[in-house]
Motif scaffolding. Structure first.
Motif, PDB file in Angstrom:
ATOM      1  N   ARG A 148       0.847  -1.206   0.000  1.00  0.00           N
ATOM      2  CA  ARG A 148       0.000   0.000   0.000  1.00  0.00           C
ATOM      3  C   ARG A 148       0.878   1.250   0.000  1.00  0.00           C
ATOM      4  NH1 ARG A 148      -4.193   2.067   4.695  1.00  0.00           N
ATOM      5  NH2 ARG A 148      -4.850   3.950   3.604  1.00  0.00           N
ATOM      6  N   LYS A 149       1.912   1.250   0.837  1.00  0.00           N
ATOM      7  CA  LYS A 149       2.798   2.410   0.899  1.00  0.00           C
ATOM      8  C   LYS A 149       3.475   2.678  -0.434  1.00  0.00           C
ATOM      9  CE  LYS A 149       5.287   3.645   4.372  1.00  0.00           C
ATOM     10  NZ  LYS A 149       6.226   3.759   5.499  1.00  0.00           N
ATOM     11  N   VAL A 150       3.978   1.629  -1.085  1.00  0.00           N
ATOM     12  CA  VAL A 150       4.684   1.846  -2.345  1.00  0.00           C
ATOM     13  C   VAL A 150       3.719   2.270  -3.455  1.00  0.00           C
ATOM     14  CG1 VAL A 150       4.708  -0.507  -3.347  1.00  0.00           C
ATOM     15  CG2 VAL A 150       6.636   1.025  -3.713  1.00  0.00           C
ATOM     16  N   LEU A 151       2.515   1.735  -3.462  1.00  0.00           N
ATOM     17  CA  LEU A 151       1.529   2.156  -4.468  1.00  0.00           C
ATOM     18  C   LEU A 151       1.170   3.627  -4.277  1.00  0.00           C
ATOM     19  CD1 LEU A 151      -0.766  -0.994  -4.511  1.00  0.00           C
ATOM     20  CD2 LEU A 151       0.835  -0.269  -6.304  1.00  0.00           C
ATOM     21  N   ASN A 152       0.975   4.043  -3.042  1.00  0.00           N
ATOM     22  CA  ASN A 152       0.667   5.448  -2.784  1.00  0.00           C
ATOM     23  C   ASN A 152       1.858   6.352  -3.112  1.00  0.00           C
ATOM     24  OD1 ASN A 152      -2.014   5.123  -2.003  1.00  0.00           O
ATOM     25  ND2 ASN A 152      -1.448   4.635   0.095  1.00  0.00           N
ATOM     26  N   TYR A 153       3.055   5.894  -2.841  1.00  0.00           N
ATOM     27  CA  TYR A 153       4.257   6.656  -3.181  1.00  0.00           C
ATOM     28  C   TYR A 153       4.353   6.849  -4.694  1.00  0.00           C
ATOM     29  CZ  TYR A 153       9.132   7.787  -4.021  1.00  0.00           C
ATOM     30  OH  TYR A 153      10.275   8.385  -4.474  1.00  0.00           O
ATOM     31  N   ILE A 154       4.167   5.772  -5.445  1.00  0.00           N
ATOM     32  CA  ILE A 154       4.221   5.855  -6.914  1.00  0.00           C
ATOM     33  C   ILE A 154       3.156   6.823  -7.418  1.00  0.00           C
ATOM     34  CG2 ILE A 154       3.815   4.559  -9.052  1.00  0.00           C
ATOM     35  CD1 ILE A 154       5.138   2.133  -7.576  1.00  0.00           C
ATOM     36  N   ALA A 155       1.962   6.734  -6.859  1.00  0.00           N
ATOM     37  CA  ALA A 155       0.876   7.626  -7.286  1.00  0.00           C
ATOM     38  C   ALA A 155       1.248   9.092  -7.052  1.00  0.00           C
ATOM     39  CB  ALA A 155      -0.412   7.268  -6.543  1.00  0.00           C
ATOM     40  N   ARG A 156       1.811   9.388  -5.891  1.00  0.00           N
ATOM     41  CA  ARG A 156       2.196  10.775  -5.573  1.00  0.00           C
ATOM     42  C   ARG A 156       3.387  11.239  -6.398  1.00  0.00           C
ATOM     43  NH1 ARG A 156       1.673   8.873  -0.486  1.00  0.00           N
ATOM     44  NH2 ARG A 156       3.941   8.838  -0.215  1.00  0.00           N
ATOM     45  N   LYS A 157       4.410  10.428  -6.444  1.00  0.00           N
ATOM     46  CA  LYS A 157       5.687  10.823  -7.052  1.00  0.00           C
ATOM     47  C   LYS A 157       5.612  10.930  -8.575  1.00  0.00           C
ATOM     48  CE  LYS A 157      10.356  10.978  -6.975  1.00  0.00           C
ATOM     49  NZ  LYS A 157      11.095  12.068  -6.457  1.00  0.00           N
ATOM     50  N   TYR A 158       4.808  10.091  -9.212  1.00  0.00           N
ATOM     51  CA  TYR A 158       4.822  10.003 -10.676  1.00  0.00           C
ATOM     52  C   TYR A 158       3.484  10.371 -11.317  1.00  0.00           C
ATOM     53  CZ  TYR A 158       9.224   7.760  -9.681  1.00  0.00           C
ATOM     54  OH  TYR A 158      10.495   7.503  -9.219  1.00  0.00           O
ATOM     55  N   ASN A 159       2.743  11.264 -10.684  1.00  0.00           N
ATOM     56  CA  ASN A 159       1.506  11.788 -11.252  1.00  0.00           C
ATOM     57  C   ASN A 159       0.475  10.689 -11.536  1.00  0.00           C
ATOM     58  OD1 ASN A 159      -0.132  13.892 -12.057  1.00  0.00           O
ATOM     59  ND2 ASN A 159       0.578  13.822 -14.187  1.00  0.00           N
ATOM     60  N   ALA A 201      -5.171   1.038  -1.255  1.00  0.00           N
ATOM     61  CA  ALA A 201      -4.405   1.995  -2.066  1.00  0.00           C
ATOM     62  C   ALA A 201      -5.282   2.575  -3.175  1.00  0.00           C
ATOM     63  CB  ALA A 201      -3.165   1.314  -2.658  1.00  0.00           C
ATOM     64  N   ILE A 202      -6.145   1.764  -3.747  1.00  0.00           N
ATOM     65  CA  ILE A 202      -7.083   2.258  -4.766  1.00  0.00           C
ATOM     66  C   ILE A 202      -8.021   3.284  -4.130  1.00  0.00           C
ATOM     67  CG2 ILE A 202      -9.017   1.621  -6.262  1.00  0.00           C
ATOM     68  CD1 ILE A 202      -7.495  -1.064  -6.748  1.00  0.00           C
ATOM     69  N   LYS A 203      -8.521   2.983  -2.940  1.00  0.00           N
ATOM     70  CA  LYS A 203      -9.375   3.946  -2.226  1.00  0.00           C
ATOM     71  C   LYS A 203      -8.609   5.228  -1.919  1.00  0.00           C
ATOM     72  CE  LYS A 203     -12.416   0.584  -0.073  1.00  0.00           C
ATOM     73  NZ  LYS A 203     -12.761  -0.149   1.148  1.00  0.00           N
ATOM     74  N   ASP A 204      -7.295   5.083  -1.670  1.00  0.00           N
ATOM     75  CA  ASP A 204      -6.445   6.253  -1.408  1.00  0.00           C
ATOM     76  C   ASP A 204      -6.233   7.078  -2.673  1.00  0.00           C
ATOM     77  OD1 ASP A 204      -6.128   5.250   1.191  1.00  0.00           O
ATOM     78  OD2 ASP A 204      -4.133   4.428   0.786  1.00  0.00           O
TER      79      ASP A 204
END
Length: 145
Positions: A24-35, A79-82
């Motif tokens: 979950r943390k890495v998915l959210n990081y990717i979402a934030r970091k890479y648009n 992570a999808i909900k996030d």
């Protein structure tokens, strides 16, 4: 962390630990970091030891793998909900197979391959769980979907 503390239960090989919150943390990081790119998780799973001394019924009852997938899929759902744009998830692996570093000593598959008896295949508990999950038949909060 950084000090070598264990962060989850260990699988059979030296390197995989069971840490669903990390996905979950890495998915959210990717979402934030890479648009928020489209994400496909192409391999996620854990291994068991090859143990020829166990009866087939025990080998096929892979409770830890079922627990693993429940935890990781819940983490992906969160992570999808996030807001992470996860479009696909693939279990590692459908069948037990040859692993580069360990050969045939570890088993990653949802389906047991009997290497000594004409490569016959036997679905493990995790295969049946996945089938129910994909059909929407898994229980949530103690109630059938």
């Amino acid at each position: 962390m950084g000090r070598g503390e264990k962060i989850g239960e260990k699988a059979a090989s030296e390197w995989p630990y069971i840490v669903p919150w990390g996905l979950r943390k890495v998915l959210n990081y990717i979402a934030r970091k890479y648009n928020n790119p489209l994400i496909y998780i192409t391999e996620n799973g854990m291994d068991d030891e090859e143990d020829n001394s166990l009866p087939l019924s025990e080998i096929l009852d892979d409770k830890l793998r079922v627990h693993y997938f429940k935890g990781y899929l819940a983490a992906v759902a969160q992570a999808i909900k996030d807001g992470a744009d996860v479009r696909g998830y693939f279990a590692w692996s459908l069948l037990d197979n040859f692993e580069w570093a360990q050969g045939y000593t570890k088993r990653f598959g949802l389906v047991y391959v009997d290497y000594k008896n004409s490569l016959t295949r036997h679905p493990k508990s995790s295969a049946y769980w996945f089938s129910r999950f994909l059909k929407g038949g898994e229980k949530k909060n103690g109630k059938e979907n």
